[in-house]
Design an enzyme around this catalytic site. Structure first.
Site, PDB file in Angstrom:
ATOM      1  N   GLY A   1       0.796  -1.231   0.000  1.00 49.36           N
ATOM      2  CA  GLY A   1       0.000   0.000   0.000  1.00 49.36           C
ATOM      3  C   GLY A   1       0.821   1.270   0.000  1.00 49.36           C
TER       4      GLY A   1
ATOM      5  N   HIS B   1       8.970   6.003   4.583  1.00 54.51           N
ATOM      6  CA  HIS B   1       8.402   6.788   5.682  1.00 54.51           C
ATOM      7  C   HIS B   1       7.744   5.854   6.666  1.00 54.51           C
ATOM      8  CE1 HIS B   1       5.545   6.434   2.346  1.00 54.51           C
ATOM      9  NE2 HIS B   1       4.606   6.342   3.280  1.00 54.51           N
TER      10      HIS B   1
ATOM     11  N   HIS C   1       4.687   5.767   9.363  1.00 52.26           N
ATOM     12  CA  HIS C   1       3.482   6.380   9.916  1.00 52.26           C
ATOM     13  C   HIS C   1       3.466   6.117  11.413  1.00 52.26           C
ATOM     14  CE1 HIS C   1       1.084   6.530   6.016  1.00 52.26           C
ATOM     15  NE2 HIS C   1       1.998   5.622   5.697  1.00 52.26           N
TER      16      HIS C   1
HETATM   17  P1  AMP Z   1       1.853   5.505   2.038  1.00 48.39           P
HETATM   18  O1  AMP Z   1       0.499   5.212   1.453  1.00 48.39           O
HETATM   19  O2  AMP Z   1       2.280   4.566   3.132  1.00 48.39           O
HETATM   20  O3  AMP Z   1       2.898   5.680   0.963  1.00 48.39           O
HETATM   21  O4  AMP Z   1       1.686   6.893   2.791  1.00 48.39           O
HETATM   22  C1  AMP Z   1       1.802   8.124   2.180  1.00 48.39           C
HETATM   23  C2  AMP Z   1       1.153   9.102   3.117  1.00 48.39           C
HETATM   24  O5  AMP Z   1       1.597  10.396   2.764  1.00 48.39           O
HETATM   25  C3  AMP Z   1      -0.374   9.116   3.079  1.00 48.39           C
HETATM   26  O6  AMP Z   1      -0.893   8.826   4.374  1.00 48.39           O
HETATM   27  C4  AMP Z   1      -0.700  10.538   2.631  1.00 48.39           C
HETATM   28  O7  AMP Z   1      -1.843  11.061   3.262  1.00 48.39           O
HETATM   29  C5  AMP Z   1       0.550  11.282   3.035  1.00 48.39           C
HETATM   30  N1  AMP Z   1       0.832  12.487   2.267  1.00 48.39           N
HETATM   31  C6  AMP Z   1       0.827  12.644   0.913  1.00 48.39           C
HETATM   32  N2  AMP Z   1       1.149  13.904   0.570  1.00 48.39           N
HETATM   33  C7  AMP Z   1       1.365  14.561   1.730  1.00 48.39           C
HETATM   34  C8  AMP Z   1       1.724  15.907   2.055  1.00 48.39           C
HETATM   35  N3  AMP Z   1       1.923  16.830   1.101  1.00 48.39           N
HETATM   36  N4  AMP Z   1       1.848  16.236   3.366  1.00 48.39           N
HETATM   37  C9  AMP Z   1       1.628  15.322   4.325  1.00 48.39           C
HETATM   38  N5  AMP Z   1       1.306  14.037   4.083  1.00 48.39           N
HETATM   39  C10 AMP Z   1       1.176  13.672   2.819  1.00 48.39           C
END
Ligand code: AMP
Ligand code: ZN
Length: 126
Positions: free
Chosen positions: A105, A112, A114
């Site tokens: 996902g 990163h 979470h």
């Molecule tokens: P993933 O799906 O594990 O790759 O998580 C990517 C995360 O980045 C998602 O939870 C998004 O909501 C978050 N995200 C995307 N763009 C931004 C942004 N500009 N600032 C903060 N979070 C972001």
């Protein structure tokens, strides 16, 4: 602006959202920053507390952790440890998530972690 061209990783990738956040080219709600990492609130939170911790170095995913760059992972966990205490969620608990690749996902191809908290989270994830 610096550009990195390595496929697996590098200092900065010009088309990467999280590299742009690190560089200050896209705004973010910063929580913590040092020379190696940045922590900021997720733009689309899934819990009352939902933030991300990213290395400043562009590393694509958990698949790209190596002997050379793996110390960033322990550093990120130390940073998380500090932030969760500052945000008062350490005692009730929280979840640290790393999504890797398509089946995992992952939507942003800059590794990163979470951190989700301040509500009870279900298990297993969908
Ligand atoms: P993933 O799906 O594990 O790759 O998580 C990517 C995360 O980045 C998602 O939870 C998004 O909501 C978050 N995200 C995307 N763009 C931004 C942004 N500009 N600032 C903060 N979070 C972001
Ligand atoms: Zn990046």
């Amino acid at each position: 602006m610096k550009f990195g061209f390595s496929v697996k990783g590098g200092e900065f990738m010009g088309d990467c959202i999280f590299c742009k956040i690190v560089a200050g080219e896209i705004p973010s709600k910063k929580i913590y920053e040092d020379d190696k990492v940045l922590a900021f609130y997720d733009i689309s939170p899934e819990a009352p507390v939902h933030f991300l911790v990213v290395p400043k170095e562009h590393i694509v995913s958990a698949n790209d952790i190596t002997e050379e760059n793996c110390s960033i992972v322990s550093h990120i966990f130390l940073v998380i440890n500090k932030i969760v205490r500052d945000l008062n969620i350490s005692e009730n608990g929280y979840r640290i998530v790393n999504n890797c690749g398509t089946d995992g996902g992952q939507t942003v191809n800059h590794i990163h972690f979470h951190v989700l908290g301040a509500r009870e989270l279900k298990w297993p994830p969908g």
